[in-house]
Design a protein around this motif. Structure first.
Motif, PDB file in Angstrom:
ATOM      1  N   UNK A  26       0.864  -1.178   0.000  1.00 27.19           N
ATOM      2  CA  UNK A  26       0.000   0.000   0.000  1.00 27.19           C
ATOM      3  C   UNK A  26       0.897   1.224   0.000  1.00 27.19           C
ATOM      4  N   UNK A  27       0.710   2.067  -0.981  1.00 28.19           N
ATOM      5  CA  UNK A  27       1.473   3.316  -0.966  1.00 28.19           C
ATOM      6  C   UNK A  27       0.850   4.309  -1.915  1.00 28.19           C
ATOM      7  N   UNK A  28       1.197   5.581  -1.720  1.00 24.59           N
ATOM      8  CA  UNK A  28       0.663   6.639  -2.563  1.00 24.59           C
ATOM      9  C   UNK A  28       1.799   7.482  -3.101  1.00 24.59           C
ATOM     10  N   UNK A  29       1.664   7.895  -4.336  1.00 22.12           N
ATOM     11  CA  UNK A  29       2.621   8.842  -4.891  1.00 22.12           C
ATOM     12  C   UNK A  29       1.826  10.067  -5.333  1.00 22.12           C
ATOM     13  N   UNK A  30       2.267  11.240  -4.856  1.00 24.58           N
ATOM     14  CA  UNK A  30       1.541  12.466  -5.186  1.00 24.58           C
ATOM     15  C   UNK A  30       2.154  13.136  -6.399  1.00 24.58           C
ATOM     16  N   UNK A  31       1.363  13.961  -7.011  1.00 24.69           N
ATOM     17  CA  UNK A  31       1.818  14.691  -8.194  1.00 24.69           C
ATOM     18  C   UNK A  31       3.071  15.501  -7.863  1.00 24.69           C
ATOM     19  N   UNK A  32       4.069  15.402  -8.710  1.00 24.45           N
ATOM     20  CA  UNK A  32       5.290  16.166  -8.508  1.00 24.45           C
ATOM     21  C   UNK A  32       6.317  15.504  -7.613  1.00 24.45           C
ATOM     22  N   UNK A  33       5.956  14.386  -7.033  1.00 17.60           N
ATOM     23  CA  UNK A  33       6.896  13.706  -6.138  1.00 17.60           C
ATOM     24  C   UNK A  33       7.933  12.906  -6.919  1.00 17.60           C
ATOM     25  N   UNK A  34       9.131  12.806  -6.347  1.00 15.34           N
ATOM     26  CA  UNK A  34      10.149  11.906  -6.884  1.00 15.34           C
ATOM     27  C   UNK A  34      10.367  10.822  -5.847  1.00 15.34           C
ATOM     28  N   UNK A  35       9.969   9.610  -6.204  1.00 15.40           N
ATOM     29  CA  UNK A  35      10.042   8.495  -5.262  1.00 15.40           C
ATOM     30  C   UNK A  35      11.095   7.517  -5.743  1.00 15.40           C
ATOM     31  N   UNK A  36      12.028   7.203  -4.868  1.00 15.66           N
ATOM     32  CA  UNK A  36      13.068   6.240  -5.211  1.00 15.66           C
ATOM     33  C   UNK A  36      12.731   4.921  -4.536  1.00 15.66           C
ATOM     34  N   UNK A  37      12.702   3.866  -5.338  1.00 18.01           N
ATOM     35  CA  UNK A  37      12.419   2.545  -4.795  1.00 18.01           C
ATOM     36  C   UNK A  37      13.720   1.765  -4.803  1.00 18.01           C
ATOM     37  N   UNK A  38      14.121   1.261  -3.634  1.00 16.75           N
ATOM     38  CA  UNK A  38      15.337   0.464  -3.613  1.00 16.75           C
ATOM     39  C   UNK A  38      15.127  -0.775  -2.749  1.00 16.75           C
ATOM     40  N   UNK A  39      16.135  -1.591  -2.736  1.00 16.35           N
ATOM     41  CA  UNK A  39      16.027  -2.837  -1.991  1.00 16.35           C
ATOM     42  C   UNK A  39      16.892  -3.888  -2.641  1.00 16.35           C
ATOM     43  N   UNK A  40      17.119  -4.984  -1.926  1.00 19.16           N
ATOM     44  CA  UNK A  40      17.992  -6.022  -2.475  1.00 19.16           C
ATOM     45  C   UNK A  40      17.384  -6.667  -3.721  1.00 19.16           C
ATOM     46  N   UNK A  41      18.233  -7.344  -4.467  1.00 21.39           N
ATOM     47  CA  UNK A  41      17.798  -8.039  -5.673  1.00 21.39           C
ATOM     48  C   UNK A  41      16.717  -9.056  -5.336  1.00 21.39           C
TER      49      UNK A  41
END
Lengths: 248, 231
Positions: A26-41
């Protein structure tokens, strides 16, 4: 003033056979946001962003893009995909088309805009990614970094409100990573909504509004870059950060 | 003034050559169009479609072309409605049926060549097009098929050469093409060496032209061919 939500995951689950790759996301991304998704392989980052434009189906839960249920029956995926840019790890430019044709392809063929209009836009975009003089070249004659910048211009050509990056610098030689990140940073500063799967921690810190850390299909941490890097409180994050920083 | 042959025999030969070229052109166009259809039908998810195409290809690859041509000429008209049959007999049935048989045979091979070209296109190209909002058909038309055809071009040129030479098989059912005329003149004059020599040269001119056209197409179809000179 609250910013409008553009991408919303609500309890999204996904399986590959028996193996669960997304776990109650569950997550939200708002207009204009820069979201970085990271995590192990293998943590589900790529799968996560590939569900946003339905390159991957979801198991259950709901996922909306600009208010439209992406995975609902009857959603016109071809129309929906025009409103979300996608940049691949391996660029995936069309090798039989010139750089200019790669960028004008979707506006002309899919959006049915005039060639003149599409070319003006394409040349403007190519200038933005620093490749104005390569308009007539073919992808096979460009370096990896140049190809990825063309791929970004191609994704922008549909003028989507949001653009997704799937490890855009992972297939590049180290000396070419910078030129691609520069283009991405400029985009971020222009206010583009971006969701980026990347291990470029400098990028996350410099232009990211949020960092999402995934592990085994779950969103483990969703916080600001400052908190993520300076005060990681999750053991899995600490281990990940020391791995990407090369501290052993 | 006679050069190798008297003028009336030259006229016969060139009449034959004209028929050969016409037969080749019609059969090739039909074969290529049918090959594209076969490839599309073969690519669908329906088992019946795949099996039918496979059976079509297997028949045409495993039965001698001469038998196929004779089958079309001697057997198939029996199955046709009377109206079409009489129309055929009024309109050069040998030529029409030979063209159909040659086209079907070549289509089977061309379909296989195009299909192997398609398989060479990575799935990521498909994904990139879909991500831009292309429908399945748009993806095939603008992205996948143009690239596959470029890969298939060399084998397709080979098939065209084969088809051009195989038009000579039509003489077996009485199509007055180049080989037929050659035999006719030879029977008339016993000028064997000269007449078969001339026929050989005429066939070679045809195949060399096709080869030249093929390599011109290949050069044209290479992305960035102009850049290579500067690189």
């Amino acid at each position: 003033m609250t910013q409008s939500v553009i991408v919303r995951f609500d309890k999204v689950n996904k399986w590959y056979g028996q193996h669960q790759v997304l776990h109650d996301v569950s997550l939200e991304v708002k207009k204009g946001e820069v979201v970085v998704v990271c995590g192990p392989s293998g943590s589900g980052k790529s799968t996560l962003i590939r569900t946003i434009n339905a390159l991957e189906p979801i198991g259950n839960g709901s996922l909306t893009l600009d208010g439209i249920a992406v995975h609902a029956k009857g959603t016109d995926l071809n129309k929906l995909r025009q409103s979300v840019g996608f940049v691949f790890q391996q660029f995936n430019l069309f090798p039989h088309m010139s750089v200019l044709d790669n960028v004008t392809f979707a506006p002309i063929r899919i959006q049915k805009r005039s060639r003149a209009e599409a070319e003006t836009l394409a040349r403007d975009l190519l200038a933005r990614v620093g490749l104005a003089e390569k308009a007539g070249s073919f992808p096979g004659f460009l370096s990896g970094g140049q190809q990825q910048r063309v791929a970004i211009a191609r994704a922008l050509a549909l003028q989507p409100p949001v653009i997704l990056f799937d490890e855009p610098t992972s297939a590049l030689d180290p000396e070419m990573v910078g030129e691609v990140l520069q283009v991405m940073k400029a985009l971020a500063r222009d206010g583009m909504t971006m969701i980026c799967v990347t291990h470029e921690m400098g990028f996350a810190r410099e232009v990211g509004d949020r960092v999402i850390f995934m592990d085994q299909g779950r969103v483990v941490v969703d916080t600001t870059p400052d908190l993520f890097f300076d005060a990681p409180d999750h053991p899995r994050v600490k281990r990940f950060l020391s791995d990407v920083r090369g501290e052993h | 003034m006679n050069f190798l042959l008297p003028p009336d025999q030259w006229a016969m030969l060139f009449g034959g050559l004209r028929t050969t070229i016409l037969l080749f052109a019609i059969a090739w166009i039909g074969a290529f169009a049918l090959a594209l259809i076969l490839v599309i039908v073969r690519a669908t998810d329906y088992r019946v479609c795949r099996w039918s195409v496979d059976a079509f290809v297997a028949y045409h690859r495993n039965v001698p072309l001469l038998v196929q041509v004779m089958f079309w000429y001697f057997a198939m008209p029996e199955l046709l409605p009377e109206g079409i049959r009489f129309w055929l007999y009024d309109h050069n049935a040998e030529f029409c049926l030979a063209a159909i048989a040659l086209a079907l045979g070549s289509a089977a091979y061309q379909a296989e060549d195009i299909r192997s070209g398609l398989r060479a296109i990575p799935g990521t190209q498909f994904e990139a097009a879909r991500a831009l909002g292309c429908t399945y058909m748009e993806t095939m038309r603008f992205i996948v098929v143009p690239q596959a055809l470029r890969i298939s071009l060399p084998p397709l040129v080979g098939r065209a050469l084969l088809l051009f030479k195989n038009t000579s098989i039509a003489m077996a059912i009485g199509v007055a093409e180049l080989t037929y005329r050659t035999r006719e003149i030879e029977n008339l004059t016993f000028n064997t060496f000269t007449i078969f020599g001339i026929a050989t040269v005429l066939y070679l001119l045809g195949t060399f032209s096709l080869m030249a056209f093929g390599s011109w197409l290949e050069r044209r179809a290479t992305p960035g061919r102009k850049e290579r000179h500067h690189a």
